[in-house]
Structure formats: C-alpha cells, structure tokens
Enzyme design. Structure first.
Site, mmCIF file in Angstrom:
data_model
loop_
_atom_site.group_PDB
_atom_site.id
_atom_site.type_symbol
_atom_site.label_atom_id
_atom_site.label_comp_id
_atom_site.label_asym_id
_atom_site.label_seq_id
_atom_site.Cartn_x
_atom_site.Cartn_y
_atom_site.Cartn_z
ATOM 1 N N CYS A 12 0.856 -1.190 0.000
ATOM 2 C CA CYS A 12 0.000 0.000 0.000
ATOM 3 C C CYS A 12 0.889 1.237 0.000
ATOM 4 C CB CYS A 12 -0.907 0.041 1.243
ATOM 5 S SG CYS A 12 -2.087 -1.310 1.337
ATOM 6 N N GLY A 39 -0.405 0.494 -5.029
ATOM 7 C CA GLY A 39 -1.709 -0.122 -4.826
ATOM 8 C C GLY A 39 -2.714 0.418 -5.816
ATOM 9 N N ASN A 113 0.263 0.903 5.827
ATOM 10 C CA ASN A 113 1.001 0.136 4.825
ATOM 11 C C ASN A 113 1.779 -0.943 5.549
ATOM 12 O OD1 ASN A 113 2.666 -0.828 2.771
ATOM 13 N ND2 ASN A 113 4.113 0.861 2.958
ATOM 14 N N GLY A 114 1.523 -2.204 5.188
ATOM 15 C CA GLY A 114 2.243 -3.300 5.811
ATOM 16 C C GLY A 114 1.320 -4.431 6.201
ATOM 17 N N TYR A 254 11.924 -4.079 -6.848
ATOM 18 C CA TYR A 254 10.716 -3.994 -7.652
ATOM 19 C C TYR A 254 9.686 -2.971 -7.193
ATOM 20 C CZ TYR A 254 6.111 -5.511 -9.418
ATOM 21 O OH TYR A 254 4.856 -5.548 -9.956
ATOM 22 N N ASP A 357 14.525 -9.441 -16.219
ATOM 23 C CA ASP A 357 13.317 -9.159 -15.441
ATOM 24 C C ASP A 357 13.717 -9.094 -13.979
ATOM 25 O OD1 ASP A 357 10.696 -8.592 -14.913
ATOM 26 O OD2 ASP A 357 9.900 -10.538 -15.526
ATOM 27 N N CYS A 394 6.127 -14.081 1.863
ATOM 28 C CA CYS A 394 6.346 -12.911 2.711
ATOM 29 C C CYS A 394 5.127 -12.694 3.581
ATOM 30 C CB CYS A 394 6.595 -11.671 1.842
ATOM 31 S SG CYS A 394 6.718 -10.142 2.805
#
Length: 475
Positions: A12, A39, A113-114, A254, A357, A394
């Site tokens: 997020c 997000g 966020n998290g 990323y 990539d 994760c």
C-alpha cells in the site's frame, strides 16, 4: 476466472499533509497519484478542519475514485491518504482506507502500509472483550487499541498501542489537530518526511510523493519512530529502539519507483548495479539486451552497460490494459499475455536475446514471453533475473502467502529454465544483491523470501497463512 497477474503484489501507499496555507486535499491527491504503483485496488482521502472530520473512499485507481471532484472542507488543514493492494482482507469497499472512527478521545483517521504478524491474536482478544470490528483487515486493530487505551494524550495512546503490535507497518494518523506518522521498529516499509517553505509538512511512503508537490526531502522516519506534526512543528518520539532492522530488500528490486530514495539509497542506482552484477555473474553471450517492461528496465540497462551490448526495446507494453480477467484456458492465457506485451520482430529476429526481469514468481508468464520471443524469430533467449529465486512467502505486506505457488520452492534453477523454455537462466545471487544496496547495511535488510530467515521472534507464527484470515472463521 483467471487474473493475469504474474508479479508479487504491492502492499500500500500512505500520505499525509499538514498545512495552514495549501490545499491539503489537492496535495494529497497528487501524492497518491505518485504512489499509485503501490496499490491499484482502492484509494481514499480523509480531511479535517480542526472540528469536523470526513473521509472519501472508493474502489479503483486514484483518478477513478476522485473522477468527479476532490474531497473538500472549508478551512481544511490536515489530510491523510491511502492507495491499497489487499494483503489482508478482500478487495471490498468496506476494507478501503483511511479508516475513521469516533471514540471517547475524539475523532481519528488512520492509513496503514504493511502486514501485522500478531493481528489475529490481538483481534481475537478484543472480540472476546466485546469489541466489534467493521472490516476484515488487520489495520483495524490499530484504531481499536488506540480507542481502548486509558492513557491521557493521543501520543501516549498510540505508543502504547504500537508496542503491542508486531510485524510491518507505516502509518499516517490524523486527529482534529495533529498529523502523526509511525514506522515499525524493524523498518520493513519506507516512510519519509518533507516540507515546503511556507511551513507545510508532508509524510509519504516514498520520496516521489514529495517531488510531485515540490516538497523538500527532510529525512526518513526512523524505524521505531513516531513523529507528531502540529502548529508547533515536528516532535519525535522513539518507541521501538533496540530491534534488529529488517528493511524489505524488494522495495529496491521492484516495489518502489526508480526515482525514489529510501533510507539514503537511490532505487535507480541499486537496480542499475543489479544489472551490472548480473552481467558479471551470468556471462551469457548475446547480441542484444532487452527488458520485461517496465520493472526490469533499469537492471537491463545496467546489464547492457556492463556487458558492452546494445540495450534495445524488444518488448512493447500496453500501458492501457489495466487488470484483465479471462477464462482459464491455455489459449486464453496466452492471449492475455499478448494483450499486455508484444515482441518487436524487427528487433529480436535472428538475435541471441538476453532478457532481464526483476523476479520470477510462478514462472508461467516468463515461459509465455520466452515463447513469444521465439515466435518472433529470436535465435536464442537467455533470461536474467535481478533477484535471487523466491522460494518462501512474505508475511510483511506482500501478497505471497502460499509457498507451493512459488516455482522456486519446488524446482531447481535448471528445472525452472526447462519449464520456461529459456536457453539459459541466471538469478542474481544474494551476495551480489547485497552489494547493490550499498547505502544500507546488508545486515539491516530482510531477505526472508529468498532464505526463509524471517525477522520474527522464535515461536511466533506469522498471522494469516491466507490474506482472508478474518473471513474464514467458523461461527
């Protein structure tokens, strides 16, 4: 239905503005636009004028949620905002943020966020005491803990609550007269502070959110720090010192925008170096270097620079496709990839192509891209990946909770190469990766998705083997 998604899902983005002179709603809107990559499921903005507080939330991208008009309030001077990808709880309007509640101490709005690793335990305890939850997201435990605290000040209430929480969180919190930011003691997710010359203060998940509003970067919020912003300026409170730091290395690989700087490290510089080290490690002999756009592009330019090969645009990305749902047939899935990516025959035909990539999650889409390049006449396709193999899920704000879905959990590098049909495959080594993020100490990063060294105390189980942990309980 099959959703054409092959990357790890973002967590997020959070934002906050405190200003007596600027349009805080508009600034927050611009900030969320800059954080849209974090997000794409929903967005929201909460405002206050010091007495009233209101929130506008909706499903979709920032420009879709606020397509008609921005939230407005006379004499508004504090705002917080949120863009969401759901990592706990379904993608529903009820689960959008910021959350806003009224409690005995006044009004509060919160954006998170998290992912919390002990949210299920805390929520169960609160429910046993009669607390009612309106959402199925872990973030709601924050507002309930704050509301139930018996401490006198909001600062004390929040700190008491944060000390009960474990896992990953960056927060922007708004009261009627304060903007508050907090970062978990291990620093999993980024949060930074910026300012304007007129006394405006901004909190943002990334520095690109400061740039869009011409704000000066002041500093990163420290792990285990809470900052409180009001008319007197910024006050700092440390509540979680002494914990082992564990910043998410995937922010650099990323998640973050390349133009952001996190904890002193340029994201672009880290990715460029990943490409250079990839070239040194792989030593593939090719004619051209291409990227899987856009997340592999910076690493691909680094690879080309180091290898002395031309970097060319071999794959074109359709940037207007959005999210695509199709029937789960092989033909339809291949078509979905072609909707998003297409090879340029005149570039790849007859060439030995080195394709870069950032990651391979399930491997299905990588295989389709390799086949696409071969169909366009590529003589050989070598794939280089600017991260080590992802073999473990994760639990700190990324939507990969099922290990069996990760191709590296069940296949060796050679087996993955055979599965995707490449002539060669090389993943960046963990040792090489550590060299790339050279402004952050290697021991202060989290590599759990690569080596299962989770920065969680022994005996703890990361909450929510499924993101729907609060939606699958028996009555």
């Amino acid at each position: 239905m099959y959703e054409m998604d092959y990357k790890w899902k973002e967590e997020c983005g959070v934002y906050g503005v405190y200003s007596r002179t600027e349009n805080v709603s508009e600034m927050t809107y611009f900030g969320l636009y800059a954080l849209q990559h974090r997000g794409q499921e929903s967005a929201g903005i909460a405002l206050t004028d010091g007495a009233w507080m209101d929130v506008t939330r909706g499903m979709g991208l920032v420009n879709e949620v606020f397509r008609h008009q921005l939230p407005h309030m006379e004499n508004q001077y504090i705002a917080i905002g949120h863009v969401r990808y759901s990592t706990t709880g379904s993608s529903l309007l009820a689960n959008t943020q910021p959350l806003m509640v009224n409690y005995a101490g006044g009004k509060i709005a919160l954006a998170h966020n998290g992912n919390l690793t002990n949210a299920a335990e805390i929520r169960h305890g609160l429910e046993q005491e009669g607390t009612i939850f309106q959402t199925s997201i872990d973030s709601e435990v924050f507002v309930n803990l704050i509301a139930r605290s018996r401490k006198e000040t909001i600062e004390e209430r929040i700190i008491e609550s944060l000390k009960k929480i474990k896992g990953a969180y960056c927060l922007t919190i708004m009261t009627e007269n304060k903007l508050i930011g907090a970062r978990d003691p291990q620093g999993f997710r980024p949060l930074c502070l910026g300012k304007l010359d007129d006394g405006t203060w901004i909190l943002s998940s990334e520095t690109c959110g400061l740039d869009v509003n011409d704000a000066e970067f002041v500093r990163d919020i420290k792990p285990g720090e809470m900052v409180v912003i009001d008319d007197d300026g910024v006050k700092s409170y440390m509540f979680g010192e002494g914990e082992k730091l564990a910043s998410c290395v995937f922010e650099y690989i990323y998640f973050a925008r390349p133009d952001s700087v996190i904890d002193g490290q340029s994201v672009h510089a880290a990715r460029f170096k990943m490409g250079r080290i990839l070239a040194r490690e792989s030593k593939f002999e090719g004619d051209i270097v291409i990227s899987v756009p856009d997340s592999g592009t910076t690493a691909a330019t680094g690879y080309a620079y180091e290898a002395g090969l031309p970097f060319v645009e071999g794959l074109i990305k359709n940037r207007y496709i959005g999210r695509t749902f199709i029937k789960p047939t092989q033909k339809a899935r291949d078509t979905a990839v072609k909707l998003k990516l297409n090879a340029i025959r005149s570039v790849v035909e007859g060439k030995r192509v080195i394709m870069v990539d950032d990651s391979i999650v399930r491997g299905t889409t990588s295989g389709k891209i390799v086949r696409m390049l071969r169909a366009a006449g590529a003589k050989a396709v070598y794939m280089c990946v600017s991260s080590p193999p992802i073999g473990y899920p994760c639990f700190y704000g990324i939507d990969t909770s099922i290990r069996k879905e990760l191709i590296a959990a069940t296949k060796s590098v050679e087996e993955i190469r055979e599965y995707i049909g490449a002539d060669g495959l090389h993943f960046l080594s963990i040792e090489g990766l550590k060299q790339c993020v050279d402004c952050v100490h290697a021991d202060d990063m989290c590599y759990a998705c690569f080596n299962s060294a989770y920065p969680v105390a022994q005996g703890e189980k990361p909450a929510g083997d499924s993101k729907y942990v609060f939606e699958q309980r028996k009555c």
